[in-house]
Design a protein around this motif. Sequence first.
Motif, PDB file in Angstrom:
ATOM      1  N   ASP A 102     -64.918  35.642 -23.565  1.00 52.27           N
ATOM      2  CA  ASP A 102     -65.354  36.898 -24.223  1.00 52.27           C
ATOM      3  C   ASP A 102     -65.406  36.683 -25.727  1.00 52.27           C
ATOM      4  OD1 ASP A 102     -65.169  38.253 -21.754  1.00 52.27           O
ATOM      5  OD2 ASP A 102     -63.003  38.519 -22.047  1.00 52.27           O
ATOM      6  N   TRP A 103     -64.385  36.026 -26.219  1.00 52.11           N
ATOM      7  CA  TRP A 103     -64.289  35.775 -27.664  1.00 52.11           C
ATOM      8  C   TRP A 103     -65.470  34.921 -28.147  1.00 52.11           C
ATOM      9  CZ3 TRP A 103     -61.835  37.151 -32.021  1.00 52.11           C
ATOM     10  CH2 TRP A 103     -61.857  36.281 -33.102  1.00 52.11           C
ATOM     11  N   GLY A 104     -65.724  33.834 -27.410  1.00 55.99           N
ATOM     12  CA  GLY A 104     -66.801  32.916 -27.785  1.00 55.99           C
ATOM     13  C   GLY A 104     -68.140  33.642 -27.821  1.00 55.99           C
ATOM     14  N   GLU A 105     -68.356  34.520 -26.836  1.00 55.68           N
ATOM     15  CA  GLU A 105     -69.636  35.248 -26.777  1.00 55.68           C
ATOM     16  C   GLU A 105     -69.765  36.216 -27.953  1.00 55.68           C
ATOM     17  OE1 GLU A 105     -70.160  34.953 -21.945  1.00 55.68           O
ATOM     18  OE2 GLU A 105     -69.678  36.927 -22.822  1.00 55.68           O
ATOM     19  N   ALA A 106     -68.653  36.892 -28.265  1.00 60.21           N
ATOM     20  CA  ALA A 106     -68.688  37.841 -29.397  1.00 60.21           C
ATOM     21  C   ALA A 106     -68.951  37.088 -30.697  1.00 60.21           C
ATOM     22  CB  ALA A 106     -67.360  38.599 -29.466  1.00 60.21           C
ATOM     23  N   CYS A 107     -68.300  35.946 -30.860  1.00 61.95           N
ATOM     24  CA  CYS A 107     -68.509  35.152 -32.086  1.00 61.95           C
ATOM     25  C   CYS A 107     -69.960  34.687 -32.176  1.00 61.95           C
ATOM     26  CB  CYS A 107     -67.569  33.947 -32.112  1.00 61.95           C
ATOM     27  SG  CYS A 107     -65.854  34.412 -32.355  1.00 61.95           S
ATOM     28  N   ALA A 108     -70.517  34.260 -31.033  1.00 57.84           N
ATOM     29  CA  ALA A 108     -71.908  33.778 -31.025  1.00 57.84           C
ATOM     30  C   ALA A 108     -72.862  34.883 -31.484  1.00 57.84           C
ATOM     31  CB  ALA A 108     -72.273  33.276 -29.641  1.00 57.84           C
ATOM     32  N   LYS A 109     -72.567  36.122 -31.076  1.00 61.47           N
ATOM     33  CA  LYS A 109     -73.417  37.247 -31.519  1.00 61.47           C
ATOM     34  C   LYS A 109     -73.429  37.366 -33.034  1.00 61.47           C
ATOM     35  CE  LYS A 109     -72.896  40.245 -27.559  1.00 61.47           C
ATOM     36  NZ  LYS A 109     -72.001  41.212 -26.994  1.00 61.47           N
ATOM     37  N   LEU A 110     -72.316  36.950 -33.651  1.00 60.96           N
ATOM     38  CA  LEU A 110     -72.204  37.056 -35.115  1.00 60.96           C
ATOM     39  C   LEU A 110     -72.647  35.773 -35.814  1.00 60.96           C
ATOM     40  CD1 LEU A 110     -68.641  38.676 -35.149  1.00 60.96           C
ATOM     41  CD2 LEU A 110     -70.811  39.877 -35.469  1.00 60.96           C
ATOM     42  N   GLY A 111     -73.114  34.808 -35.004  1.00 63.67           N
ATOM     43  CA  GLY A 111     -73.596  33.537 -35.587  1.00 63.67           C
ATOM     44  C   GLY A 111     -72.506  32.510 -35.809  1.00 63.67           C
ATOM     45  N   TRP A 112     -71.329  32.707 -35.157  1.00 58.55           N
ATOM     46  CA  TRP A 112     -70.210  31.773 -35.324  1.00 58.55           C
ATOM     47  C   TRP A 112     -69.960  30.993 -34.038  1.00 58.55           C
ATOM     48  CZ3 TRP A 112     -66.703  31.116 -39.520  1.00 58.55           C
ATOM     49  CH2 TRP A 112     -66.946  31.950 -40.617  1.00 58.55           C
ATOM     50  N   LYS A 113     -69.432  29.791 -34.201  1.00 56.75           N
ATOM     51  CA  LYS A 113     -68.968  29.028 -33.044  1.00 56.75           C
ATOM     52  C   LYS A 113     -67.445  29.102 -32.990  1.00 56.75           C
ATOM     53  CE  LYS A 113     -72.710  25.693 -32.832  1.00 56.75           C
ATOM     54  NZ  LYS A 113     -73.110  24.366 -33.247  1.00 56.75           N
ATOM     55  N   SER A 114     -66.932  29.405 -31.805  1.00 61.54           N
ATOM     56  CA  SER A 114     -65.480  29.441 -31.612  1.00 61.54           C
ATOM     57  C   SER A 114     -65.251  29.344 -30.115  1.00 61.54           C
ATOM     58  CB  SER A 114     -64.899  30.750 -32.155  1.00 61.54           C
ATOM     59  OG  SER A 114     -63.502  30.730 -32.058  1.00 61.54           O
ATOM     60  N   ARG A 115     -64.138  28.744 -29.715  1.00 59.23           N
ATOM     61  CA  ARG A 115     -63.882  28.664 -28.276  1.00 59.23           C
ATOM     62  C   ARG A 115     -62.381  28.562 -28.040  1.00 59.23           C
ATOM     63  NH1 ARG A 115     -65.186  22.351 -27.452  1.00 59.23           N
ATOM     64  NH2 ARG A 115     -63.196  21.701 -28.289  1.00 59.23           N
ATOM     65  N   GLY A 116     -62.007  28.896 -26.813  1.00 58.92           N
ATOM     66  CA  GLY A 116     -60.585  28.835 -26.499  1.00 58.92           C
ATOM     67  C   GLY A 116     -60.353  28.504 -25.047  1.00 58.92           C
ATOM     68  N   TYR A 117     -59.089  28.298 -24.730  1.00 57.57           N
ATOM     69  CA  TYR A 117     -58.709  28.011 -23.351  1.00 57.57           C
ATOM     70  C   TYR A 117     -57.866  29.182 -22.879  1.00 57.57           C
ATOM     71  CZ  TYR A 117     -60.201  23.472 -24.980  1.00 57.57           C
ATOM     72  OH  TYR A 117     -60.948  22.457 -25.526  1.00 57.57           O
ATOM     73  N   GLY A 118     -58.239  29.774 -21.748  1.00 56.51           N
ATOM     74  CA  GLY A 118     -57.534  30.966 -21.299  1.00 56.51           C
ATOM     75  C   GLY A 118     -57.691  32.046 -22.356  1.00 56.51           C
ATOM     76  N   SER A 119     -56.576  32.646 -22.756  1.00 61.36           N
ATOM     77  CA  SER A 119     -56.685  33.693 -23.776  1.00 61.36           C
ATOM     78  C   SER A 119     -56.320  33.159 -25.168  1.00 61.36           C
ATOM     79  CB  SER A 119     -55.770  34.870 -23.413  1.00 61.36           C
ATOM     80  OG  SER A 119     -54.441  34.420 -23.415  1.00 61.36           O
ATOM     81  N   ARG A 120     -56.069  31.858 -25.246  1.00 62.81           N
ATOM     82  CA  ARG A 120     -55.650  31.243 -26.519  1.00 62.81           C
ATOM     83  C   ARG A 120     -56.825  30.601 -27.240  1.00 62.81           C
ATOM     84  NH1 ARG A 120     -50.512  28.443 -27.966  1.00 62.81           N
ATOM     85  NH2 ARG A 120     -51.674  26.612 -28.595  1.00 62.81           N
TER      86      ARG A 120
END
Length: 343
Positions: free
Chosen positions: A298-316
């Motif tokens: 969810d986090w990665g998708e929200a960041c992508a909408k804002l033009g950012w790359k970010s990713r995590g494992y589980g909720s971290r």
Amino acid sequence: MVEKNLDFRSDTVTLPSPEMKEAAAKAPLGDDVYGEDPSVNKLENLAAEMLGKEAGLFVTSGTMGNAVAVLAHTNRGDEIILEARSHIYVNEVGGLAVMGSLMARTIQGELGWMKPEDIRAAIRADNIHFPSTGLLCIENTHNSAGGIPLTIEQMKSNWDVAKEAGIGVHLDGARVFNAAIALGVEVKEVARYTDTVQFCLSKGLAAPVGSVVVGSEELVKKARKHRKMLGGGMRQAGIIAAPGIVALTKMVDRLADDHVNAALLADGLKELGIKILNPVKTNMVYIDLSSVGWNGVDWGEACAKLGWKSRGYGSRVRLCTHYGIEREDIESFLEGIGKLVPK
Ligand code: TLP
């Protein structure tokens, strides 16, 4: 003009500065396996001088730097002591076992720091049945503990125990310059209680590639031979060493901005109800999204909408600040993500 790089995944993603590209294009070159590349020699000498050691060795990566340093210190079948979440133990493909026939003895640290009594207890006695303890490895800043800078006192406490037992100390200082900036000391001070240090040019210092191993002439000579064995003799390597010289002369002080930006990011995310998992002391923010009912996807998708790359494992998720991310970028990210995070 700094090229934007809206990517929180790591500081390994940093792109070289214009000055680095120019330095690469103009670098004087030679065959480094013959010791004749002036740019490599300059980088190695500069690195050794800055870290207060006798000699330096340019290597392809942090992983190679740690490998050749560890091999220089140890004999086949030795046991080496590492922090349980250290990069060498967790993230270097078991190279210790494959290349060195080494056994790992891990100690759970407190925010990356191994207690001296735990190290003392882990060092093998002189007994015909036991492997020999060959090396103590430390990591500063400690990545998985949260980009934590170990203090000089903490470093000394580990060094003292190792030296009582006549054991070498290697520092995985991938981000040792972040540690120095956070502690407000010269990097030489952070390297004081070590025999060898590996540090990365290609992380916060923004060079495109490479790390340097520093230590005594004797250990670096051994590490150089291991580098050759691993295929790391790089010939006209000045073309990639030259940006490394720019990294060491021009990019160190700006790491302080990354630390300020990480603190700003952590404060902003906390206000949105996101849990911050680490004391934010350098350029890393570890978050847990379960408090807002999200996971890393969810986090990665929200960041992508804002033009950012970010990713995590589980909720971290780990967020890194670095060259290419400025204060205004953090501010606009926080404004954007604030509208997307569930209330
Ligand atoms: N760390 C990378 C990943 O491998 C996890 C990152 O994104 O943080 N020591 C430490 C403490 C490191 O964090 C890393 C890289 C290395 C060594 C290895 O450096 P490279 O990637 O140059 O082999």
